[in-house]
Enzyme design. Structure first.
Site, mmCIF file in Angstrom:
data_model
loop_
_atom_site.group_PDB
_atom_site.id
_atom_site.type_symbol
_atom_site.label_atom_id
_atom_site.label_comp_id
_atom_site.label_asym_id
_atom_site.label_seq_id
_atom_site.Cartn_x
_atom_site.Cartn_y
_atom_site.Cartn_z
ATOM 1 N N GLY A 147 64.555 -15.309 48.344
ATOM 2 C CA GLY A 147 65.523 -14.878 49.335
ATOM 3 C C GLY A 147 64.924 -14.181 50.526
ATOM 4 O O GLY A 147 65.645 -13.594 51.338
ATOM 5 N N GLY A 149 63.013 -15.691 52.901
ATOM 6 C CA GLY A 149 62.674 -16.602 53.984
ATOM 7 C C GLY A 149 61.241 -17.101 53.908
ATOM 8 O O GLY A 149 60.690 -17.565 54.903
ATOM 9 N N ASP A 197 59.528 -26.761 55.149
ATOM 10 C CA ASP A 197 59.082 -25.947 54.024
ATOM 11 C C ASP A 197 58.264 -26.773 53.046
ATOM 12 O O ASP A 197 57.200 -26.352 52.579
ATOM 13 C CB ASP A 197 60.278 -25.332 53.310
ATOM 14 N N TYR A 249 74.271 -21.143 57.712
ATOM 15 C CA TYR A 249 73.266 -22.175 57.974
ATOM 16 C C TYR A 249 73.946 -23.496 58.299
ATOM 17 O O TYR A 249 73.569 -24.199 59.244
ATOM 18 C CB TYR A 249 72.360 -22.316 56.747
#
Length: 407
Positions: A147, A149, A197, A249
């Site tokens: 959580g 990032g 990511d 988001y």
């Protein structure tokens, strides 16, 4: 400064011990993948734009082996969950509603490795419908903050994908495995993220960032030279947790898609800074601000790569600061804790600072002098205390290697 351990053997031992507890035997192997810090380029990935992340030392380790007792089941366990989750491989298609917005019928942590198994199985079956799949046991441990990032989810996906790629003899390269991870996150977990990511976690290299074109998936390694420049990268985990699958988001992504539609282009990648005056005439204020962030952020990534190559890391500070201002004011994804972290780090002498990750919480990064780590960390911790915020976790990171088999 509150230390955060990046001791890989501790995480490796935890994964191995959990596997032994789960199965009564040693795993066939151990695979790991790192979290990531995004140096610059936020919310540009799902707009086919440019990003500049790097892998960090904190990793997720997966202890994995094929099952002997039942060829058709997959079982996953984690040190951060009380109970394992076990399903039949043939049931995975029913578990994951493939982007309908419904939640999967398993805990979210388990949806990441199970989603990878589902996506990889579908990809392989598409080219070989007669292919069989042995059952799998997976035990996961991680020291990537959740959580914050820093892409703890992609680290799970990368470790699981690497293991399954080997044990199922899939033969996929790292870019293909990154796509498997993205599909798992998008369709199994339901988080509408881009591919940054997963690519950072799979392709990371020491002392380098990855300049990624999210449309073509072409990558270039960009040396950072932080140590040679006398600089360090400080991560400030605000401990304000976020979840990519929540509304904020999705709303930002929807605004970007609307903006591209209004401009008549496939994605905001195709809108330049010079197009912004016309965009402002065509859009409502909120949509325009969302578009302006993405368009200017794409340009900042390109500028950062150029400056790193021409002048070195010490010269990118203003670009980091401008990126944070754009996320705070135009994309509106910062929170008071992130702003406090950035402002305090800059006031304490940071070369540059910005929030990193999807926003609505998570972490900020600060580019600082190596001998100022303690001073900046103490200043940020004091500022959080003065504001009655939860004490942050503050630690340095170095660009590190991507996914790999460890044993």
């Amino acid at each position: 400064m509150t230390p955060l351990s990046a001791d890989a053997p501790t995480t490796t031992d935890a994964a191995r011990a959990l596997f032994l507890e789960l199965t009564g035997r040693e795993p066939d192997g151990l695979w790991s993948a790192p979290g990531r810090v995004n140096l610059i380029g936020e919310h540009t990935d799902y707009n086919d734009g440019f990003v500049l992340p790097f892998a960090i030392p904190h990793r997720t380790v997966a202890a994995v082996d094929l099952r002997d007792d039942d060829r058709g089941r997959v079982r996953v366990a984690s040190t951060f969950a009380a109970e394992p989750v076990e399903v039949a491989l043939d049931e995975l298609d029913d578990l994951f509603p493939t982007a309908t917005g419904a939640e999967p019928a398993v805990p979210e942590w388990a949806a990441y490795p199970l989603g990878v198994a589902w996506a990889l199985r579908q990809a392989l079956a598409a080219t070989d419908s007669d292919r069989g799949f042995r059952g799998i046991d997976i035990a996961i441990a991680s020291d990537v903050p959740v959580g914050a990032g820093l892409s703890s989810s992609a680290a799970i996906e990368g470790a699981a994908a690497s293991a399954l790629n080997d044990l199922w003899d899939a033969g996929l390269d790292r870019r293909a495995l990154a796509r498997i991870g993205r599909r798992a996150e998008n369709e199994a977990v339901g988080a509408p993220t881009g591919i940054m990511d997963q690519m950072a976690s799979m392709l990371g290299e020491p002392d380098a960032a990855i300049f990624l074109d999210c449309r073509s998936l072409e990558t270039q390694l960009v040396p950072l030279g932080m140590a040679d420049a006398g600089l360090a990268i400080l991560v400030i985990d605000t401990r304000v947790t976020h979840a990519h699958s929540t509304g904020g988001y999705r709303e930002r992504r929807a605004s970007c898609e609307l903006g591209a539609q209004i401009m008549g282009v496939p994605s905001l990648r195709d809108v330049s800074v010079d197009d912004l005056p016309r965009a402002q005439e065509l859009m409502d204020g909120v949509t325009f601000r969302r578009v302006r962030h993405v368009v200017t952020e794409n340009q900042r990534v390109i500028d950062t790569v150029r400056v790193l190559r021409d002048a070195g890391a010490r010269a990118i500070g203003d670009l980091l600061v401008a990126s944070h201002a754009s996320m705070r004011d135009d994309f509106e994804i910062s929170v008071p804790e992130l702003d406090t972290a950035v402002d305090t780090a800059l006031a304490a002498g940071a070369v540059g600072a910005r929030m990193t990750g999807g926003g609505f919480g998570g972490a900020a990064i600060a580019l600082i002098e190596q001998d100022a780590v303690a001073a900046v960390s103490d200043a940020v911790t004091a500022a959080f205390a003065a504001a009655d915020f939860t004490e942050p976790i503050v630690f340095t990171v170095t660009p590190s290697a991507g996914a790999r088999r460890d044993a």
